[in-house]
Design a protein around this motif. Sequence first.
Motif, PDB file in Angstrom:
ATOM      1  N   GLN A  87       0.874  -1.608   0.131  1.00  0.00           N
ATOM      2  CA  GLN A  87      -0.050   0.101   0.646  1.00  0.00           C
ATOM      3  C   GLN A  87       1.108   1.088  -0.172  1.00  0.00           C
ATOM      4  O   GLN A  87       0.337   2.463  -0.599  1.00  0.00           O
ATOM      5  N   GLN A  88       1.724   1.248   0.670  1.00  0.00           N
ATOM      6  CA  GLN A  88       2.669   2.382   0.740  1.00  0.00           C
ATOM      7  C   GLN A  88       3.960   2.335  -0.759  1.00  0.00           C
ATOM      8  O   GLN A  88       3.525   3.705  -1.206  1.00  0.00           O
ATOM      9  N   GLU A  89       3.619   1.528  -1.353  1.00  0.00           N
ATOM     10  CA  GLU A  89       4.076   1.532  -2.705  1.00  0.00           C
ATOM     11  C   GLU A  89       3.438   2.525  -3.845  1.00  0.00           C
ATOM     12  O   GLU A  89       3.942   3.104  -4.045  1.00  0.00           O
ATOM     13  N   LYS A  90       2.053   2.090  -3.951  1.00  0.00           N
ATOM     14  CA  LYS A  90       0.847   2.210  -4.516  1.00  0.00           C
ATOM     15  C   LYS A  90       1.000   3.855  -3.635  1.00  0.00           C
ATOM     16  O   LYS A  90       0.559   4.862  -4.800  1.00  0.00           O
ATOM     17  N   ALA A  91       0.453   3.795  -2.552  1.00  0.00           N
ATOM     18  CA  ALA A  91       0.584   5.344  -2.078  1.00  0.00           C
ATOM     19  C   ALA A  91       1.370   6.428  -2.814  1.00  0.00           C
ATOM     20  O   ALA A  91       1.067   7.952  -3.301  1.00  0.00           O
ATOM     21  N   THR A 149       2.527  12.903   1.933  1.00  0.00           N
ATOM     22  CA  THR A 149       1.673  11.207   1.343  1.00  0.00           C
ATOM     23  C   THR A 149       2.026  10.698   2.212  1.00  0.00           C
ATOM     24  O   THR A 149       0.865   9.536   3.134  1.00  0.00           O
ATOM     25  N   PHE A 150       3.625  10.500   2.431  1.00  0.00           N
ATOM     26  CA  PHE A 150       3.655   9.372   3.707  1.00  0.00           C
ATOM     27  C   PHE A 150       3.189   9.688   4.665  1.00  0.00           C
ATOM     28  O   PHE A 150       2.880   8.367   4.831  1.00  0.00           O
ATOM     29  N   ILE A 151       3.024  10.242   5.481  1.00  0.00           N
ATOM     30  CA  ILE A 151       2.498  11.035   6.750  1.00  0.00           C
ATOM     31  C   ILE A 151       1.568  10.248   6.534  1.00  0.00           C
ATOM     32  O   ILE A 151       0.456  10.079   7.653  1.00  0.00           O
ATOM     33  N   ARG A 152       0.012  11.156   6.026  1.00  0.00           N
ATOM     34  CA  ARG A 152      -1.145  11.319   5.665  1.00  0.00           C
ATOM     35  C   ARG A 152      -1.563   9.540   5.349  1.00  0.00           C
ATOM     36  O   ARG A 152      -1.713   8.873   6.667  1.00  0.00           O
ATOM     37  N   SER A 203      12.598  -2.345   7.660  1.00  0.00           N
ATOM     38  CA  SER A 203      13.641  -1.272   7.379  1.00  0.00           C
ATOM     39  C   SER A 203      13.445  -1.080   6.139  1.00  0.00           C
ATOM     40  O   SER A 203      13.820   0.058   5.482  1.00  0.00           O
ATOM     41  N   GLN A 204      12.817  -1.939   5.314  1.00  0.00           N
ATOM     42  CA  GLN A 204      12.228  -1.671   3.575  1.00  0.00           C
ATOM     43  C   GLN A 204      11.433  -0.260   3.546  1.00  0.00           C
ATOM     44  O   GLN A 204      11.318   0.234   3.613  1.00  0.00           O
ATOM     45  N   TYR A 205      10.272  -0.386   5.198  1.00  0.00           N
ATOM     46  CA  TYR A 205       9.155   0.283   5.154  1.00  0.00           C
ATOM     47  C   TYR A 205       9.830   1.598   5.465  1.00  0.00           C
ATOM     48  O   TYR A 205       9.777   2.498   5.006  1.00  0.00           O
ATOM     49  N   GLU A 206      11.387   1.645   6.370  1.00  0.00           N
ATOM     50  CA  GLU A 206      11.173   2.791   7.325  1.00  0.00           C
ATOM     51  C   GLU A 206      12.427   4.005   5.871  1.00  0.00           C
ATOM     52  O   GLU A 206      12.007   4.864   6.154  1.00  0.00           O
ATOM     53  N   ILE A 217      -0.202   7.619   8.785  1.00  0.00           N
ATOM     54  CA  ILE A 217      -1.590   7.616   9.557  1.00  0.00           C
ATOM     55  C   ILE A 217      -2.686   6.629   9.702  1.00  0.00           C
ATOM     56  O   ILE A 217      -3.043   6.428  10.335  1.00  0.00           O
ATOM     57  N   ASP A 218      -3.378   6.374   8.132  1.00  0.00           N
ATOM     58  CA  ASP A 218      -4.487   6.578   7.780  1.00  0.00           C
ATOM     59  C   ASP A 218      -5.011   5.475   7.756  1.00  0.00           C
ATOM     60  O   ASP A 218      -5.370   4.183   8.465  1.00  0.00           O
ATOM     61  N   TYR A 219      -2.767   4.395   7.708  1.00  0.00           N
ATOM     62  CA  TYR A 219      -3.017   2.883   7.818  1.00  0.00           C
ATOM     63  C   TYR A 219      -3.438   2.625   8.869  1.00  0.00           C
ATOM     64  O   TYR A 219      -3.614   1.193   9.524  1.00  0.00           O
ATOM     65  N   HIS A 220      -2.370   3.058  10.364  1.00  0.00           N
ATOM     66  CA  HIS A 220      -2.372   2.197  10.738  1.00  0.00           C
ATOM     67  C   HIS A 220      -3.543   2.225  12.312  1.00  0.00           C
ATOM     68  O   HIS A 220      -3.810   1.885  13.026  1.00  0.00           O
ATOM     69  N   ILE A 221      -3.908   3.995  11.926  1.00  0.00           N
ATOM     70  CA  ILE A 221      -5.010   3.980  12.589  1.00  0.00           C
ATOM     71  C   ILE A 221      -6.111   2.840  13.231  1.00  0.00           C
ATOM     72  O   ILE A 221      -6.683   2.945  14.059  1.00  0.00           O
TER      73      ILE A 221
END
Lengths: 200, 200
Positions: free
Chosen positions: A73-77, A90-93, A129-132, A96-100
């Motif tokens: 989903q991160q890649e897509k966003a 975009t990352f910040i939104r 790590s990949q995500y971060e 939050i949106d994914y984890h909340i």
Amino acid sequence: MSRTAGSSGVKTLETIKKAALRLIYEHGYDAMTLRGLANKVGIQQGSLYNYFKTKQELLFMLVSSHMEALTEQQEKALAGIDDPVEALRTFIRFHIDYHISRKHEVFVNYSELRSFTPENYKIIADMRSQYENRLIDIIIKAQKAELVPQYDAKVAAYGILAMLTGICQWFNPKGRLSKEEVITTYMSMALSALQVRASH
Amino acid sequence: MSRTAGSSGVKTLETIKKAALRLIYEHGYDAMTLRGLANKVGIQQGSLYNYFKTKQELLFMLVSSHMEALTEQQEKALAGIDDPVEALRTFIRFHIDYHISRKHEVFVNYSELRSFTPENYKIIADMRSQYENRLIDIIIKAQKAELVPQYDAKVAAYGILAMLTGICQWFNPKGRLSKEEVITTYMSMALSALQVRASH
């Protein structure tokens, strides 16, 4: 195995994963028993082995499937976004949106890192790590474009991730603030923390 | 009880608390047994009852004593500081400095909130609020003095606390960065996140 291949097998697997996540969230991995899990799902304990061989495999399946979906989903966003500040927003939104709405997953992914075998731990740590690294890379790109100052990008990314993920600890969808209000406030805090140039 | 009153009793209690913290950190509260704890300390299980009556009482003792010491040190650090920005700086430094060497306590205090009886949970939650409210009050004072903008002080405080406490998840005293370097970076991030006026 026919049970796992068919659509009813997929549905049962989802029920098992959901129940396991809940049990680990409430009691911890070490205290969870496969017997208790089977009881909760309403199947025989032996049937669990159609879906995984060990409790460790179950934990790995839970955490790795979360990480895979998250990264996808991160890649897509972020796809096609070149401007580093736009990518930060975009990352910040997204984060939050994914984890909340996934506080159980967030809790278990963090608290049960202790419970992996060294081999599984390494795989999960690499996925994290990949995500971060995606965020670290955006920060470095912003630094190269002189849109933010030259601080340690990795440490800054960790600070931002902890701040944003921390929302899961207190956010209540029925509470005083809407998700959008929380995103607005944290967007401002995170961009300020990173010292994104005001002109941008 | 003579064992708990004497200096050897105090020493044993500290040994028990340390061992219990470690066991809960590694396996979770539900999976920890008093038998396993007694084994680890090297005493009879029955001797544990000289120090606490139930496992719940042990958990409460661990977490409440941490919160009491934390709040006491917080008061001490902030005593006599009137200027809100100076108070923010002091709080940020104190919070990092206190928690960075206590990652086991931080983990257990967070992850085992689930394990308290409702009565004990309320007491612990109130202690946490007391600590957090100190930061919220400083932010409100800074807002009144127009040293920071008028955002939601409570939400901002939660963001800062999560960011700072998150250091415990990755900081390694033998790692690339010293504690002072981490404090310097996070001081800047936190003050920027709160948008402390540059002139101050």
